[in-house]
Design a protein around this motif. Structure first.
Motif, mmCIF file in Angstrom:
data_model
loop_
_atom_site.group_PDB
_atom_site.id
_atom_site.type_symbol
_atom_site.label_atom_id
_atom_site.label_comp_id
_atom_site.label_asym_id
_atom_site.label_seq_id
_atom_site.Cartn_x
_atom_site.Cartn_y
_atom_site.Cartn_z
ATOM 1 N N ASN A 169 0.833 -1.206 0.000
ATOM 2 C CA ASN A 169 0.000 0.000 0.000
ATOM 3 C C ASN A 169 0.872 1.262 0.000
ATOM 4 O O ASN A 169 0.558 2.238 -0.684
ATOM 5 C CB ASN A 169 -0.909 0.035 1.231
ATOM 6 N N LYS A 203 -8.297 2.456 -5.486
ATOM 7 C CA LYS A 203 -7.516 2.137 -6.697
ATOM 8 C C LYS A 203 -8.446 1.479 -7.698
ATOM 9 O O LYS A 203 -8.691 0.270 -7.628
ATOM 10 C CB LYS A 203 -6.368 1.202 -6.331
ATOM 11 N N GLY A 227 -6.770 -5.906 1.329
ATOM 12 C CA GLY A 227 -5.487 -5.949 2.036
ATOM 13 C C GLY A 227 -5.581 -5.565 3.503
ATOM 14 O O GLY A 227 -5.179 -6.323 4.381
HETATM 15 MG MG MG Z 1 -3.642 -3.071 -0.535
#
Ligand code: MG
Ligand code: ADP
Length: 374
Positions: free
Chosen positions: A270, A325, A333
């Motif tokens: 990230n 994103k 995540g």
């Molecule tokens: Mg991520």
């Protein structure tokens, strides 16, 4: 103060028994459902008190087609089509839609409409009753999400499994080919092998994540971190990110190693995503005092000088499927990472700033040294 829920006025259309009107209104106002009435043209002519309270609007605002203003724009067309077609055929209907309530949020309602007929069978319009089904809608949604997650997990594991065998074969073949290759070709073959090694590590991790050992084990956090750093070596170089890794002492954590590796990888991944033009990444592992009971603990910090997050993003970072994103994110995540931290009795926190020139994000987790065994 204006009484917005006043529903004085004529309930039933002319021609209906006047004496029953008051009784009907009293019953309708005390029922735990939202009731509406419409005339022969389909225009709404009356709403009970619970409806007006639920909506936070006055009777005049809701009359006619006023109530439509509150229906969620994505549901309005479907809602009106159902209403109109059943109205024309004078048939009962049932539909679910979102409508704005008094606090400005949208609630889901189940609306049941029934045609009304006079004593001599003349059509008088419709009567409808709505119940708030927001809670069960949310529960359904959560169930669907968790099913999706289970599918994602299984899919990832089976893909990783399928990739593993051919991967090993290719790596062996490259190894053999390197023997009889000239110097230039050998350099390329070595590079290819390095890349395949990375894929192999990723698939191994994915499999490990699914088939975890039944007991947590004491692990040196330093070596865990180094293996994760190895995975990202290529991306560090590519993005020109300046990495500082600070390990103070050589702490041991009782944990599911694969999962802690995954958590570290998620934070670092990230951070890199937030710094497409390069920047600074600082990773720190150091002993810490667990503030909850003053016992020995361990703090992992991953700080970046990336774009930072706004308040809205910060509020949702741990939600499953939340991502900013568009095409590349899964939004899983941090959700997975928060689950891993919780399983290890750790506590996860985030600080972030979008201030120009000083933007960045810091994720940190404090684990009790006894980790997952507690
Ligand atoms: Mg991520
Ligand atoms: P994803 O990888 O799909 O984006 P994550 O759960 O890893 O899902 O993260 C969710 C969102 O949190 C990201 O889409 C991003 O908006 C934000 N985020 C997470 N880490 C950072 C960071 N280091 N800097 C800026 N934004 C971040």
């Amino acid at each position: 103060m204006e009484d917005r829920s006043s529903n004085e006025g004529s309930v039933l259309s002319s021609g209906e028994a006047g004496g029953t009107e008051l009784l009907f209104q009293q019953i309708a106002d005390s029922a735990p459902v939202l009731i509406w009435l419409s005339d022969e043209e389909g225009m709404c002519t009356w709403f009970n008190r619970p409806w007006l309270e639920f909506r936070g609007r006055a009777m005049e605002q809701e009359l006619g087609v006023g109530w439509c203003e509150g229906v969620h724009p994505e549901d309005l067309e479907r809602c009106l089509a159902t209403y109109r077609s059943h109205f024309r055929r004078r048939e009962p209907f049932q539909m679910e839609y979102r409508i704005r309530c008094h606090d400005g949020s949208f609630c889901w309602v189940l609306d049941r409409g029934q045609p009304r007929f006079g004593e001599r069978g003349s059509f008088l319009g419709f009567i409808g009753s709505c119940t708030d089904i927001t809670y069960s809608k949310r529960a359904e949604e959560a169930l669907r999400e968790s099913e999706k997650l289970a599918v994602v997990g299984r899919l990832a594991a089976s893909i990783a499994h399928e990739i593993n065998n051919p991967l090993e074969a290719v790596m062996n073949l490259l190894y053999i080919a390197a023997y009889s290759a000239d110097e230039v070709t050998r350099v390329s073959l070595d590079a290819a092998q390095q890349e395949l090694m990375r894929i192999s590590q990723i698939t191994a991790q994915t499999l490990q994540f699914r088939r975890q050992k039944s007991l947590p084990e004491p692990v040196r956090v330093r070596s865990l971190l180094q293996s994760v750093m190895g995975l990202y070596k290529g991306r560090f170089a590519q993005t020109g990110v300046d990495v500082v890794c600070e390990e103070i002492g050589d702490p041991v954590l009782v944990c599911y190693a694969g999962e802690i590796r995954q958590l570290m990888a998620n934070f670092i991944g990230n951070a890199l995503d937030a710094m497409p033009e390069g920047g600074g990444l600082r990773i720190r592992v150091r002993p810490a005092t667990d503030w909850r009971d003053d016992s020995a603990g361990l703090r992992l910090t991953v700080a970046d000088s990336g774009c930072g997050m706004n308040v809205e993003t910060r509020r949702h970072v741990y939600d499953p499927f939340f991502t900013t994103k568009e095409n590349t994110g899964t939004g899983l995540g941090l959700w997975v990472s928060a689950g891993i931290a919780e399983k290890h009795h750790g506590s996860i926190s985030v600080r972030s700033s979008e201030r120009p020139g000083a933007s960045g994000t810091v994720f940190s987790v404090i684990f009790p040294e006894r980790g997952a065994s507690a």
